[in-house]
Design a protein around this motif. Structure first.
Motif, short mmCIF file in Angstrom:
data_model
loop_
_atom_site.label_atom_id
_atom_site.label_comp_id
_atom_site.label_asym_id
_atom_site.label_seq_id
_atom_site.Cartn_x
_atom_site.Cartn_y
_atom_site.Cartn_z
N ILE A 1 62.98 108.66 51.61
CA ILE A 1 62.54 107.76 50.60
C ILE A 1 61.03 108.64 50.86
N ARG A 2 59.94 108.84 51.40
CA ARG A 2 58.60 109.27 51.24
C ARG A 2 58.93 110.42 50.99
N ASP A 3 59.67 111.52 51.78
CA ASP A 3 59.58 112.53 50.98
C ASP A 3 59.68 112.82 49.57
N LYS A 4 60.88 112.34 49.43
CA LYS A 4 61.23 111.62 47.35
C LYS A 4 59.73 112.06 46.62
N SER A 5 59.04 110.32 47.16
CA SER A 5 58.29 109.75 46.19
C SER A 5 57.26 110.87 46.10
N LEU A 6 56.81 111.46 47.38
CA LEU A 6 55.50 112.66 47.08
C LEU A 6 55.89 113.78 46.36
N ARG A 7 57.15 114.13 45.73
CA ARG A 7 57.49 114.93 45.42
C ARG A 7 57.69 114.39 43.62
N VAL A 8 57.97 113.02 43.45
CA VAL A 8 57.62 112.92 42.12
C VAL A 8 56.60 112.75 41.68
N ALA A 9 55.62 112.44 42.33
CA ALA A 9 54.15 111.68 42.38
C ALA A 9 53.45 113.00 42.18
N ARG A 10 53.79 114.44 42.30
CA ARG A 10 53.84 115.33 42.58
C ARG A 10 54.11 115.83 41.04
N ASP A 11 55.39 115.91 40.55
CA ASP A 11 55.29 116.73 40.05
C ASP A 11 54.59 115.91 38.98
N LEU A 12 54.32 114.42 38.60
CA LEU A 12 54.00 113.16 37.19
C LEU A 12 52.16 113.51 37.84
N ARG A 13 52.11 114.07 38.62
CA ARG A 13 50.06 114.17 38.78
C ARG A 13 49.44 112.67 38.98
N LEU A 14 50.21 112.12 40.03
CA LEU A 14 50.58 110.54 39.99
C LEU A 14 48.69 110.64 41.34
N GLN A 15 48.11 110.28 40.54
CA GLN A 15 46.81 109.92 41.48
C GLN A 15 46.57 108.83 42.29
N ALA A 16 46.60 108.81 43.43
CA ALA A 16 46.29 107.80 44.48
C ALA A 16 45.98 108.19 45.64
N ALA A 17 45.25 107.11 46.36
CA ALA A 17 45.11 107.59 47.73
C ALA A 17 45.65 107.85 48.61
N ASP A 18 46.72 107.39 48.88
CA ASP A 18 47.56 106.51 49.73
C ASP A 18 48.57 106.50 49.54
N HIS A 19 49.95 106.82 49.60
CA HIS A 19 51.12 106.36 48.94
C HIS A 19 51.85 105.54 49.54
N LYS A 20 51.67 105.21 51.07
CA LYS A 20 52.33 103.89 51.87
C LYS A 20 51.07 102.59 51.64
N ARG A 21 49.93 102.59 51.76
CA ARG A 21 49.11 101.85 51.74
C ARG A 21 48.52 100.94 50.40
N GLN A 22 48.48 101.48 49.81
CA GLN A 22 47.33 101.45 48.23
C GLN A 22 48.38 100.62 47.36
N SER A 23 47.65 99.87 46.84
CA SER A 23 48.87 98.44 46.26
C SER A 23 48.88 99.30 44.72
N ALA A 24 49.60 99.07 44.23
CA ALA A 24 50.43 100.01 42.76
C ALA A 24 48.86 98.64 41.52
N ARG A 25 48.52 97.84 42.52
CA ARG A 25 47.52 97.01 41.28
C ARG A 25 46.12 97.91 41.18
N ASN A 26 45.79 98.70 41.87
CA ASN A 26 44.30 99.47 42.59
C ASN A 26 44.98 101.21 41.54
N LEU A 27 46.02 100.88 41.84
CA LEU A 27 46.42 102.54 40.31
C LEU A 27 45.19 101.90 39.32
N SER A 28 44.91 103.40 38.58
CA SER A 28 44.31 103.55 36.96
C SER A 28 45.58 102.97 36.38
N GLY A 29 45.28 102.52 34.83
CA GLY A 29 46.10 102.17 34.00
C GLY A 29 47.06 102.98 33.93
N GLY A 30 46.87 104.40 33.65
CA GLY A 30 48.20 105.32 33.46
C GLY A 30 48.66 105.89 34.54
#
Ligand SMILES: Nc1ncnc2c1ncn2[C@@H]1O[C@H](COP(=O)(O)OP(=O)(O)OP(=O)(O)O)[C@@H](O)[C@H]1O
Ligand SMILES: [Mg+2]
Lengths: 330, 511
Positions: B377-406
């Motif tokens: 799961i972690r590998d896949k999520s990192l890969r997809v996030a990179r493809d979409l250039r998803l900006q986040a501090a920490d995929h495991k701990r940061q909750s979705a609420r704290n992401l920017s709207g986009g």
């Protein structure tokens, strides 16, 4: 033109006015089962006996409206009346002084709840479950589990009538309803209670002091609980170790039956909670006069409350659905 | 000389060790519309949250009309004359318009604190007149359309004589007419002396409306100046740090004859009527329609979120009757909802958890396995996030609420991409997303289609559909009113079809 929308609107209107529909239904139902149910005396009795649950339920409504819950009201009733009773025994207080002490105790109890929920950020369910246990423990320690009887000066209030017409408990219940209604609809705090219950995060962003508003709700709830406890004791004449046990259930049930949503932000004190409280009482007196098996009583009450909560959830879901169905023209 | 409405002096902010803003020094002159642009996660909302007292800066200071501005909370900002209209509307649906307008400061009768209802109603009425919203002040806000709700937000700002009004992506859920109305209102307010901050990912709009432009990138101020110094191209270069020549990738997929999804006669009375179409393998099918035309409702029915009363849905030779979303997913469907906040995400859960949720089947060792393979799961999520250039501090701990709207929107898309969908339904996939990421999303759509998937893309941006789709269906008032092949694409005809049948829907009480 829009059939489903039409149907949904009717359904929603019905769900919104459910307290009134339920009330009339119950009333007729018991009236048919037990004809003497319609006598003025039995109705007055039902309302009088409902008054203390009603007052506690009004306080409960404040907490439910913010989206919280207070399970400790029964213990609050017990502890504050025990404190008042002991003070009377020791210092031979006047009824007015005893009343002030009772409310003071309830206030302190409620402040504890408010502190734990809003400052220590413990979920209300757990926080008030803990104070429920602790409060009863403290009350028993103080009273050593003995029943404390109240002097005649106080029990007189329970049976007296204003202008020889309306029983005092009913008058006090009416005043509570009025005060609560004014607080909720005519003060800024009241409006903010609804806002906080709708969405805590939005309320914070709108510049509302959410800590204070939630604390106020718990304090109002606790104060009304002790007030209800005092009135109940005035009718019963004494507090025993089981006093108030299960009252949280009745109060929550009365509020929810009266249309206060467990999800917060929806419902009204009048006529909602009034009807809810009387309904709870009607069910128990009605079951008695209809000579229903005693063992079935609690199951039937549970069933009715279950229905009320189901209606509440259904209404919330339907509201959400209808909000999605905005057809926009432009 | 009048002092600047707002000045930022070296403002910085970190979240979890990730820089959201670094050393912003910026001044905003009074009585102007200031457009702020930047990629998703560039820090636009954070900068405004600092101004609005919702977030406290780590370093730096601000002044507001010459006075030091150090808000301890939103209430302080309100007192300083700042009104903030958030990316996600911030109203209370259970309360009336008046209550919403004055929720943090009612007019009072006396020291008892009782509300002055008469006065409140009067001022509310006045504020509603100013913004051009003509409905009773006692209407419950939940009964208003999103556009009307937005007007209530603006009325809230007007009602308390705000000197600075912040509009964070106000147009993303408005139709074109509603936008124009909002824009003329913004101009009126500016001419009356208000300063407005306007944040949007629609760069044309920003250029058209603003007097000054501010460009942020990765939390830094890249450039600022009067609007005459800017073109859309320059804004893009400043935003992403490189030139983007084309807004749309070249089409690479070719639709085949094989039918993936066949819909015939699907009806849900009062919502959609007799919808029939087929989606082919390798096809990107556009669904154009105004908001409220029934397109979202159609998608929900196809995916099994709502029932239909008549008609047939066949997905990859499998009839779907009274199906649940789980069955749809099993049949290879995926659905990116338009409403990310309520339907698409678990806001309190971590990014990784959200991504994994839809893809548990695929990431589990085998279909019957009950164990979750965290590493996969972690590998896949990192890969997809990179493809979409998803900006986040920490995929495991940061909750979705704290992401920017986009970035929340990207997360919803990421989540569904992981299921390797055969049939992908996208509802407004690029709403609130920056130009660069839009390009990525179009590319992904292309690649999926080239790989044999069928895509149904719902949008109210005609330009985006004509650039990416093989075929476009136009919906209006619950029916399909047009079916255009790529060679017949013609904006005028499509718009005409989109407005068909609307007059009959305009009967009162149909909202
Ligand atoms: N409360 C928070 N906790 C942690 N990180 C946060 C928080 N708020 C914002 N961030 C992070 O700060 C960065 C900037 O976010 P911000 O919301 O300002 O972006 P934005 O420019 O408004 O983007 P968008 O166009 O997507 O709305 C993002 O990387 C985001 O993840
Ligand atoms: Mg933002």
């Amino acid at each position: 033109m829009n059939m489903t929308a039409q149907k949904n609107r009717i359904l929603l209107a019905a769900l919104r006015n459910m307290p009134i529909i339920l009330f009339v239904g119950l009333f007729l139902c018991f009236g048919v089962l037990a004809p003497d149910f319609f006598r003025y005396q039995s109705i007055e009795n039902a309302v009088k006996q409902a008054s203390y649950v009603g007052i506690v339920a009004v306080g409960m409504a404040f907490v439910l409206l913010t989206g919280g819950i207070d399970l400790s009201v029964g213990s609050n009733m017990y502890l504050s009346t025990v404190v008042a009773g002991l003070c009377i025994q020791r210092f031979a207080l006047s009824p007015a002084a005893a009343f002030v002490i009772c409310i003071g105790a309830g206030f302190t109890f409620a402040m504890t709840n408010a502190f734990i929920v809003t400052r220590l950020r413990v979920v209300p369910f757990i926080a008030t479950l803990a104070t429920l246990v602790a409060g009863r423990g403290l009350g028993r320690m103080l009273s050593q589990s003995r029943a404390i009887s109240f002097p005649e000066t106080i029990t007189r209030i329970g049976s007296a009538r204003l202008f020889d017409v309306v029983p005092y408990p009913i008058v006090l219940f009416a005043l509570t309803l009025l005060a609560a209604w004014i607080m909720l609809h005519r003060t800024q705090w009241g409006r903010q209670i609804y806002a906080v219950g709708y969405n805590l995060e939005s309320a914070r962003k709108a510049g509302i002091n959410t800590v204070r508003i939630r604390a106020i709700a718990y304090v109002v709830c606790g104060v009304f609980a002790s007030f209800g406890g005092f009135i109940s004791v005035a009718q019963l004449g004494n507090v025993n170790a089981g006093f108030g046990r299960g009252s949280e259930f009745d109060a929550i049930a009365a509020a929810v039956l009266g249309g206060i949503s467990l999800f917060g932000g929806i419902g009204s004190i009048f006529p909602g909670v009034l009807l809810g409280a009387v309904m709870i009482q009607l069910v128990s007196t009605g079951l008695v006069s209809a000579k229903v098996d005693l063992y079935l009583h609690s199951m039937i009450s549970a069933l009715i409350i279950f229905a009320a909560v189901a209606i509440d959830s259904h209404r919330t879901i339907l509201l959400k659905k209808m909000q999605q169905r905005h057809i926009r023209i432009e | 000389m009048p002092s600047d409405a707002i000045q930022f002096e070296n403002v910085s902010k970190e979240f979890f060790g990730i820089r959201a803003l670094s050393g912003i020094t910026l001044s905003m002159p009074p009585a102007q519309i200031i457009g702020i642009v930047g990629e998703n996660g560039a820090g636009k909302s954070t900068l405004m949250n600092i101004l609005g007292g919702i977030v406290t800066p780590d370093t730096g200071s601000m002044t507001c009309q010459g006075q030091p501005h150090k808000p301890a909370g939103p209430a302080d900002a309100t007192r300083a004359g700042i009104a903030f209209i958030h990316q996600e509307l911030n109203l209370f649906g259970n309360l009336s318009i008046v209550d919403n307008l004055f929720i943090d400061g009612f007019p009072k009768i006396d020291r008892l604190g009782l509300l002055d209802k008469r006065k409140a109603n009067q001022s509310a009425h006045q504020a509603l007149q100013t913004v051009g919203l003509h409905c009773p002040v006692h209407t419950l806000v939940e009964n208003l359309t999103p556009c009307e709700q937005q007007l209530v937000e603006i009325a809230r700002a007007v009602g308390r004589n705000a000197r600075l009004i912040i509009l964070d992506e106000p147009t993303s859920s408005l139709t074109q007419n509603e936008r124009d109305r909002l824009f003329s209102l913004m101009n009126t307010l500016r001419n009356a002396g208000c300063t407005l901050v306007f944040i949007s990912h629609n760069l044309d709009e920003v250029l058209r409306m603003s007097d000054r432009i501010v460009v942020l990138r990765d939390g830094c101020l890249v450039s600022t100046g009067s609007k005459t110094e800017y073109t859309v191209e320059r804004m893009i270069i400043d935003m992403v740090g490189r030139q983007i020549k084309n807004l749309y990738p070249p089409k690479t997929s070719v639709p085949s004859e094989t039918i993936l999804l066949e819909v015939s006669g699907v009806t849900r009375p009062g919502i959609i009527e007799d919808i029939s179409f087929a989606l082919h393998k390798g096809e990107i099918l556009g669904l154009f329609g105004l908001m409220g035309s029934g397109r979202t409702e159609l998608a929900r029915i196809l995916f099994g979120l709502d029932p239909c009363t008549a008609g047939e849905i066949v997905a990859i030779n499998r009839p779907l009757r009274r199906h649940k979303p789980a069955e749809s997913i099993h049949s290879g469907l995926a659905f990116v909802t338009e409403n990310r906040r309520d339907e698409g995400l678990l806001m309190e859960a971590s990014i990784e958890f959200n991504i994994a949720l839809a893809a548990l089947r695929q990431t589990a060792g085998s279909r019957s396995s009950i164990w979750v393979d965290h590493k996969a799961i972690r590998d896949k999520s990192l890969r997809v996030a990179r493809d979409l250039r998803l900006q986040a501090a920490d995929h495991k701990r940061q909750s979705a609420r704290n992401l920017s709207g986009g970035n929340q929107q990207k997360l919803v898309i990421a989540k569904w991409l992981l299921t390797n969908p055969q049939i992908l339904i996208l509802d407004e996939p690029t709403r609130g997303i920056d130009v660069g990421a839009k390009y990525e999303i179009y590319t992904i759509m292309n690649n999926l289609a080239a790989g044999g998937a069928g895509i149904l893309c719902i949008s109210s941006e005609l330009e985006e559909l004509t650039a990416t789709c093989d075929r476009i269906l136009v919906m209006s008032n619950g029916r399909i009113h047009g079916d255009f092949a790529r060679s017949e694409f013609n904006e005028k005809n499509m718009l005409h079809a989109a407005f068909k049948g609307l007059r009959t829907a305009a009967e009162p009480g149909d909202r």
